[in-house]
Design a protein around this motif. Structure first.
Motif, PDB file in Angstrom:
ATOM      1  N   ALA A  86      -3.736   2.323   2.007  1.00 22.65           N
ATOM      2  CA  ALA A  86      -4.527   1.147   2.392  1.00 22.65           C
ATOM      3  C   ALA A  86      -4.017  -0.138   1.744  1.00 22.65           C
ATOM      4  O   ALA A  86      -4.585  -1.208   1.955  1.00 22.65           O
ATOM      5  N   ASN A  87      -2.940  -0.050   0.962  1.00 22.76           N
ATOM      6  CA  ASN A  87      -2.405  -1.247   0.302  1.00 22.76           C
ATOM      7  C   ASN A  87      -1.826  -2.227   1.309  1.00 22.76           C
ATOM      8  O   ASN A  87      -1.171  -1.834   2.286  1.00 22.76           O
ATOM      9  N   LYS A  88      -2.076  -3.505   1.065  1.00 23.20           N
ATOM     10  CA  LYS A  88      -1.432  -4.592   1.806  1.00 23.20           C
ATOM     11  C   LYS A  88      -1.111  -5.679   0.792  1.00 23.20           C
ATOM     12  O   LYS A  88      -1.911  -6.578   0.527  1.00 23.20           O
ATOM     13  N   ILE A  89       0.061  -5.556   0.200  1.00 22.07           N
ATOM     14  CA  ILE A  89       0.471  -6.468  -0.874  1.00 22.07           C
ATOM     15  C   ILE A  89       1.443  -7.478  -0.288  1.00 22.07           C
ATOM     16  O   ILE A  89       2.554  -7.131   0.116  1.00 22.07           O
ATOM     17  N   ASN A  90       1.004  -8.725  -0.235  1.00 20.72           N
ATOM     18  CA  ASN A  90       1.798  -9.768   0.418  1.00 20.72           C
ATOM     19  C   ASN A  90       2.244 -10.858  -0.548  1.00 20.72           C
ATOM     20  O   ASN A  90       2.518 -11.984  -0.148  1.00 20.72           O
ATOM     21  N   GLN A  91       2.309 -10.525  -1.837  1.00 17.04           N
ATOM     22  CA  GLN A  91       2.697 -11.509  -2.837  1.00 17.04           C
ATOM     23  C   GLN A  91       3.358 -10.808  -4.015  1.00 17.04           C
ATOM     24  O   GLN A  91       3.179  -9.607  -4.219  1.00 17.04           O
ATOM     25  N   LYS A  92       4.131 -11.548  -4.762  1.00  9.82           N
ATOM     26  CA  LYS A  92       4.752 -11.019  -5.966  1.00  9.82           C
ATOM     27  C   LYS A  92       3.701 -10.953  -7.060  1.00  9.82           C
ATOM     28  O   LYS A  92       2.974 -11.917  -7.304  1.00  9.82           O
ATOM     29  N   LEU A  93       3.611  -9.808  -7.731  1.00 10.53           N
ATOM     30  CA  LEU A  93       2.575  -9.588  -8.730  1.00 10.53           C
ATOM     31  C   LEU A  93       3.160  -9.586 -10.137  1.00 10.53           C
ATOM     32  O   LEU A  93       4.279  -9.088 -10.339  1.00 10.53           O
ATOM     33  N   PRO A  94       2.427 -10.103 -11.110  1.00 12.52           N
ATOM     34  CA  PRO A  94       2.944 -10.167 -12.478  1.00 12.52           C
ATOM     35  C   PRO A  94       2.792  -8.866 -13.258  1.00 12.52           C
ATOM     36  O   PRO A  94       3.152  -8.793 -14.424  1.00 12.52           O
ATOM     37  N   TYR A  95       2.241  -7.856 -12.628  1.00 13.18           N
ATOM     38  CA  TYR A  95       2.039  -6.565 -13.272  1.00 13.18           C
ATOM     39  C   TYR A  95       2.662  -5.469 -12.418  1.00 13.18           C
ATOM     40  O   TYR A  95       2.982  -5.676 -11.241  1.00 13.18           O
ATOM     41  N   THR A  96       2.833  -4.316 -13.021  1.00 12.74           N
ATOM     42  CA  THR A  96       3.419  -3.180 -12.317  1.00 12.74           C
ATOM     43  C   THR A  96       2.376  -2.495 -11.438  1.00 12.74           C
ATOM     44  O   THR A  96       1.224  -2.344 -11.845  1.00 12.74           O
ATOM     45  N   VAL A  97       2.762  -2.103 -10.241  1.00 12.79           N
ATOM     46  CA  VAL A  97       1.885  -1.351  -9.343  1.00 12.79           C
ATOM     47  C   VAL A  97       2.495   0.032  -9.105  1.00 12.79           C
ATOM     48  O   VAL A  97       3.674   0.142  -8.755  1.00 12.79           O
ATOM     49  N   ILE A  98       1.707   1.071  -9.330  1.00 13.33           N
ATOM     50  CA  ILE A  98       2.117   2.441  -9.037  1.00 13.33           C
ATOM     51  C   ILE A  98       1.228   2.964  -7.919  1.00 13.33           C
ATOM     52  O   ILE A  98       0.000   2.895  -8.010  1.00 13.33           O
ATOM     53  N   GLU A  99       1.844   3.480  -6.887  1.00 14.85           N
ATOM     54  CA  GLU A  99       1.091   3.968  -5.740  1.00 14.85           C
ATOM     55  C   GLU A  99       0.918   5.485  -5.802  1.00 14.85           C
ATOM     56  O   GLU A  99       1.893   6.237  -5.751  1.00 14.85           O
ATOM     57  N   GLU A 100      -0.318   5.916  -5.946  1.00 12.24           N
ATOM     58  CA  GLU A 100      -0.677   7.324  -5.846  1.00 12.24           C
ATOM     59  C   GLU A 100      -1.429   7.521  -4.533  1.00 12.24           C
ATOM     60  O   GLU A 100      -1.846   6.548  -3.888  1.00 12.24           O
ATOM     61  N   ASN A 101      -1.605   8.762  -4.131  1.00  9.54           N
ATOM     62  CA  ASN A 101      -2.308   9.020  -2.872  1.00  9.54           C
ATOM     63  C   ASN A 101      -3.228  10.222  -2.995  1.00  9.54           C
ATOM     64  O   ASN A 101      -2.779  11.369  -2.941  1.00  9.54           O
TER      65      ASN A 101
END
Length: 322
Positions: A45-60
């Motif tokens: 369900a992620n919709k990331i449309n910008q650069k983020l200052p933190y790390t994102v880890i995608e689990e499911n």
């Protein structure tokens, strides 16, 4: 410190204020010098449309069932235990998995954030729909189990954070440990809003020369939010030629609301832009004269209402709402 924030998703396109709240918490922790990782548990369900200052880890987590979700977040907590100093979780979704982690030897503290009541206490459709007898019995059994057993598990969490005093009161009455409970309001970047809005003298001039008077309302269109009240109120007004209403948002009620405006003969006074970008939303705030906040469950806060106030707009808020 190394903070891991576990949330359902990061949807910057169509999700509401809860995503912005978590994003700002993570961003400002980074600005304070901490190492921040956001783990999304339902990453499809992620919709990331910008650069983020933190790390994102995608689990499911593949199942939406209660026990599967709790086991899924328990595994996530164990997976990142050695690289985290503390966890922060979406409380109403992951509270039992987090409590279980602490019960059976999880070493790192967990703070759980709550801005909504538990599903067993009435989810976003349960108060409006007319469920079958089977569903009502099933929900009653779930309610009893979560109340008698779930509370004991949840109280092993290290801290409870609530976004309003009313939400806190709900959970304290439910059985949560009062001594672990704190109130932290929804994070809203009011400094950014103030930098974008017009100076006070221009706001005053805009209000005095309103033609037409533009009412603005926005949010996810679900039955409990009462967007239909706005349509019906406009239909009751004897003189409508000098007004227009911008109703921004999408959701299961969208088509019904648009149809209601047609049915009541007021569609010409409404604009339904659907979901809009952040910049478009702020343009609506800047070009409107009054913000309407439809009825919502009384204990819930609203980031969009806080933003409307930061833009200097007068507000219409129905009695008995948030």
């Amino acid at each position: 410190m190394r903070f891991f924030l576990i949330t359902s998703k990061l949807n910057f396109e169509t999700a509401g204020g809860s995503v912005a709240d978590l994003h700002l918490k993570a961003r400002w922790l980074v600005e304070l010098g901490h190492q921040v990782t956001v783990v999304t548990a339902f990453s499809r369900a992620n919709k990331i449309n910008q650069k983020l200052p933190y790390t994102v880890i995608e689990e499911n987590i593949t199942s939406g069932r209660l026990l599967a979700i709790q086991y899924g977040v328990y595994k996530i907590l164990k997976k990142y235990e050695k690289t985290a100093d503390a966890f922060y979780i979406d409380g109403h979704i992951f509270l039992y998995g987090g409590g279980l982690y602490r019960i059976i030897g999880g070493q790192k503290p967990i703070a759980a954030f709550f801005n909504i009541r538990l599903n067993c206490c009435g989810d976003t459709q349960g108060n409006v729909a007319n469920p079958s007898i089977f569903k009502r019995i099933k929900k009653k059994i779930r309610y009893i189990l979560e109340h008698r057993l779930g509370v004991k598990i949840a109280n092993h969490l290290d801290a409870f954070i609530f976004n309003t005093p009313q939400v806190k009161s709900l959970y304290i009455a439910w059985g949560f440990d009062k001594n672990k409970s704190s109130i932290i309001e929804d994070f809203v970047d009011t400094a950014d809003i103030e930098a974008r809005r017009q100076p006070i003298n221009k706001l005053t001039k805009q209000q005095q020369s309103a033609d037409p008077v533009t009412f603005f309302t926005a949010g996810r269109m679900i039955p409990e939010k009462g967007f239909d009240m706005v349509v019906r109120a406009v239909a009751l007004m004897p003189n409508k030629k000098n007004l227009r209403v911008v109703m921004s948002g999408v959701g299961p009620e969208y088509e019904r609301i648009v149809a209601l405006a047609q049915e009541l003969g007021v569609a010409d006074f409404f604009q339904f832009p659907g979901w809009v970008s952040r910049d478009q939303l702020q343009n609506f705030f800047s070009n409107s004269h009054v913000f309407i906040f439809p009825k919502w469950w009384i204990e819930y806060g609203s980031a969009v209402l806080t933003e409307a106030m930061a833009f200097g707009l007068p507000l219409i808020v129905p009695a008995g709402g948030a």
